[in-house]
Every structure is written in structure tokens, then in C-alpha cells.
Design a protein around this motif. Structure first.
Motif, PDB file in Angstrom:
ATOM      1  N   ARG A 168      -7.291   4.551 119.923  1.00 26.67           N
ATOM      2  CA  ARG A 168      -8.348   5.225 120.696  1.00 26.67           C
ATOM      3  C   ARG A 168      -7.921   6.644 121.079  1.00 26.67           C
ATOM      4  NH1 ARG A 168     -12.421   5.190 124.503  1.00 26.67           N
ATOM      5  NH2 ARG A 168     -11.931   5.918 126.597  1.00 26.67           N
ATOM      6  N   LYS A 169      -6.710   6.770 121.608  1.00 24.27           N
ATOM      7  CA  LYS A 169      -6.230   8.090 122.008  1.00 24.27           C
ATOM      8  C   LYS A 169      -6.134   9.019 120.803  1.00 24.27           C
ATOM      9  CE  LYS A 169      -2.691   6.272 124.277  1.00 24.27           C
ATOM     10  NZ  LYS A 169      -1.421   6.214 125.044  1.00 24.27           N
ATOM     11  N   ARG A 187      -7.792   9.031 117.975  1.00 20.39           N
ATOM     12  CA  ARG A 187      -9.085   9.451 117.435  1.00 20.39           C
ATOM     13  C   ARG A 187      -9.843  10.360 118.402  1.00 20.39           C
ATOM     14  NH1 ARG A 187     -10.471   3.694 114.288  1.00 20.39           N
ATOM     15  NH2 ARG A 187      -8.781   3.978 112.764  1.00 20.39           N
ATOM     16  N   LEU A 188      -9.694  10.128 119.702  1.00 22.79           N
ATOM     17  CA  LEU A 188     -10.304  11.040 120.664  1.00 22.79           C
ATOM     18  C   LEU A 188      -9.670  12.430 120.581  1.00 22.79           C
ATOM     19  CD1 LEU A 188     -10.724   8.791 123.842  1.00 22.79           C
ATOM     20  CD2 LEU A 188     -12.572   9.850 122.508  1.00 22.79           C
ATOM     21  N   GLU A 247      -1.193  11.084 120.935  1.00 24.09           N
ATOM     22  CA  GLU A 247      -1.611   9.695 121.186  1.00 24.09           C
ATOM     23  C   GLU A 247      -0.639   8.929 122.086  1.00 24.09           C
ATOM     24  OE1 GLU A 247       0.273   7.246 117.388  1.00 24.09           O
ATOM     25  OE2 GLU A 247      -1.683   8.180 117.173  1.00 24.09           O
ATOM     26  N   ASP A 271     -12.632  11.435 127.126  1.00 26.10           N
ATOM     27  CA  ASP A 271     -13.765  10.730 126.539  1.00 26.10           C
ATOM     28  C   ASP A 271     -15.085  11.253 127.115  1.00 26.10           C
ATOM     29  OD1 ASP A 271     -15.076   8.872 124.945  1.00 26.10           O
ATOM     30  OD2 ASP A 271     -14.699   7.184 126.297  1.00 26.10           O
ATOM     31  N   LYS A 309     -18.386   8.155 119.210  1.00 25.61           N
ATOM     32  CA  LYS A 309     -18.212   6.829 118.619  1.00 25.61           C
ATOM     33  C   LYS A 309     -17.332   6.862 117.369  1.00 25.61           C
ATOM     34  CE  LYS A 309     -20.972   5.086 121.677  1.00 25.61           C
ATOM     35  NZ  LYS A 309     -20.385   4.369 122.832  1.00 25.61           N
ATOM     36  N   ASP A 335     -14.464   9.368 114.849  1.00 28.58           N
ATOM     37  CA  ASP A 335     -13.604  10.547 114.768  1.00 28.58           C
ATOM     38  C   ASP A 335     -14.043  11.442 113.603  1.00 28.58           C
ATOM     39  OD1 ASP A 335     -12.536   9.637 112.362  1.00 28.58           O
ATOM     40  OD2 ASP A 335     -10.608   9.042 113.198  1.00 28.58           O
ATOM     41  N   ILE A 379     -14.132   4.836 117.041  1.00 25.26           N
ATOM     42  CA  ILE A 379     -13.231   5.004 118.177  1.00 25.26           C
ATOM     43  C   ILE A 379     -13.369   3.797 119.101  1.00 25.26           C
ATOM     44  CG2 ILE A 379     -12.654   6.431 120.180  1.00 25.26           C
ATOM     45  CD1 ILE A 379     -13.877   8.819 118.654  1.00 25.26           C
ATOM     46  N   ASP A 428     -13.573   1.624 122.378  1.00 25.40           N
ATOM     47  CA  ASP A 428     -13.868   2.029 123.748  1.00 25.40           C
ATOM     48  C   ASP A 428     -12.707   1.638 124.660  1.00 25.40           C
ATOM     49  OD1 ASP A 428     -14.113  -0.684 124.426  1.00 25.40           O
ATOM     50  OD2 ASP A 428     -16.302  -0.652 124.417  1.00 25.40           O
TER      51      ASP A 428
END
Length: 220
Positions: free
Chosen positions: A77-78, A80-81, A105, A117, A124, A126, A132, A134
């Protein structure tokens, strides 16, 4: 739970290799993914087993635990954000962000990631089209098929790539294939599986089977 950067990288690799925890992974596969020796992998697996994020039995392979999945998904998640931030806000090209996101990340600040975010308006996917997770680890995947599996006359939209290496992404930039492009399969060569595709109803491209296998389409 506190894990080192190396331990987080191993967990992420195991998660991907196990198709999200649905199958066991061999030490040789992990060594190939991490680019290290099997003996080094065995040492790390013992450490991860002691922390209960994997289950490891010699000769039987590796299974990621629920706690391990949670940590792996948090790292993904980290990553891709941060890729979205680098492309959308700092104007990095999509082939430039992977290595930078690999470093970012591992920042351990849940509040920072929550605010990142929100700042990005809760994306949603990347820049490479990957979903991504949640903050609860849920992943909203969308139906997609590899371009090489499509038949003549079928059409859709490029939504992701399997290969996110700089060389591959630079090639797609060169030929004008990008996330969001509309494509239609015009012809397939029986001899080698190469394709002729129409991009955005105006540009014809000829593409090898190997390239097409790494482009994912949402059909329409």
C-alpha cells in the motif's frame, strides 16, 4: 511488530510469489526473486518464522500467515501510494518511480500514510495499474486479460502492466501504449503470436507476443 527493511522485503516477495497467500513458496523461488543465495534465504525464513509472520518447514515450502499478509499488504500500500505521489505531484515518469518508492515504503508512520492517501484523493490504482490496498488490506481488483489472449476484433482499455521494469515502460512510451489507451486487436500472426493492434482508433502498432503478454486489458 517491528521488522527490518530486509524482513519487510522478504514478506512482500513471499506474498507476491504465493499469489496473495494461496499457495506455498519454495526457498529457490524466493532466492530468485530476492536475488540472493538459498542459504541466505533459509536464515531469513527462520527469523520470520520466529516472528510468526510465516510458517516454514524445510522441504515443504513457505506459507505466509495472516499477520504476515497484513504487513506485506501494508508495505505494498505504501509503495503504490508513493508511486502515485511521485508521478502525479512531482512529475516523475512512470518508469522512474519504482526504486524511489522501494525506499519510501519502509517509513513507519501510519498517520503520514493516512494523510498521503487523503491528499491524493484516495487513489485505487498506482501508475502501473496495480490496485492499491486500503488501510484495512482490502484490494479492489478489476477484471482484466493479457493482450496476447485476446482474439481478432476484440477491444478494451489498457489498465495495467505486468512488467514494471524501466526498459519495458520506456518501450511502451516509445510506441505510444499507455494506461487508459483504447485498443482493438486487428490481426494475430499464427506463426509467432505477434499482434497488430489499433490504439485510440488512430494508430496501428505491431507487437510481439512477449510484449502483449505483459499488457493487461479491461475488455469492452
Amino acid at each position: 511488530m517491528s521488522l527490518t527493511i530486509a524482513e519487510e522485503n522478504y514478506l512482500k516477495a513471499i506474498y507476491h510469489l504465493s499469489d496473495g497467500g494461496t499457495k506455498s513458496v519454495s526457498t529457490n523461488d524466493i532466492a530468485a526473486e530476492i536475488k540472493t543465495k538459498p542459504a541466505s534465504v533459509s536464515d531469513m525464513l527462520r527469523k520470520l518464522g520466529d516472528k510468526a509472520v510465516i510458517e516454514y518447514r524445510k522441504y515443504y515450502g513457505v506459507n505466509i500467515t495472516e499477520e504476515g499478509k497484513k504487513i506485506a499488504l501494508g508495505t505494498i500500500r505504501k509503495h503504490r501510494l508513493w508511486e502515485v505521489f511521485l508521478v502525479d505531484k512531482l512529475q516523475f515518469a512512470w518508469d522512474e518511480v519504482h526504486e524511489v518508492a522501494e525506499e519510501l515504503e519502509h517509513i513507519q508512520s501510519p498517520l503520514l500514510i493516512q494523510r498521503l492517501d487523503a491528499y491524493l484523493n484516495y487513489p485505487k490504482f498506482d501508475p502501473h495499474g496495480d490496485p492499491i490496498p486500503d488501510e484495512f488490506g482490502d484490494v479492489k481488483a478489476r477484471p482484466r486479460v493479457a493482450l496476447n489472449e485476446m482474439e481478432i476484433g476484440q477491444s478494451g482499455q489498457i489498465v495495467a502492466v505486468k512488467d514494471s521494469s524501466a526498459a519495458f515502460l520506456q518501450y511502451l512510451d516509445k510506441v505510444g501504449a499507455y494506461i487508459g489507451a483504447r485498443i482493438k486487436v486487428m490481426d494475430k500472426v499464427e506463426f509467432d503470436g505477434s499482434l497488430e493492434i489499433l490504439v485510440d482508433q488512430k494508430k496501428n502498432l505491431f507487437m510481439s507476443k512477449d510484449v502483449a503478454a505483459n499488457i493487461l486489458i479491461q475488455q469492452s
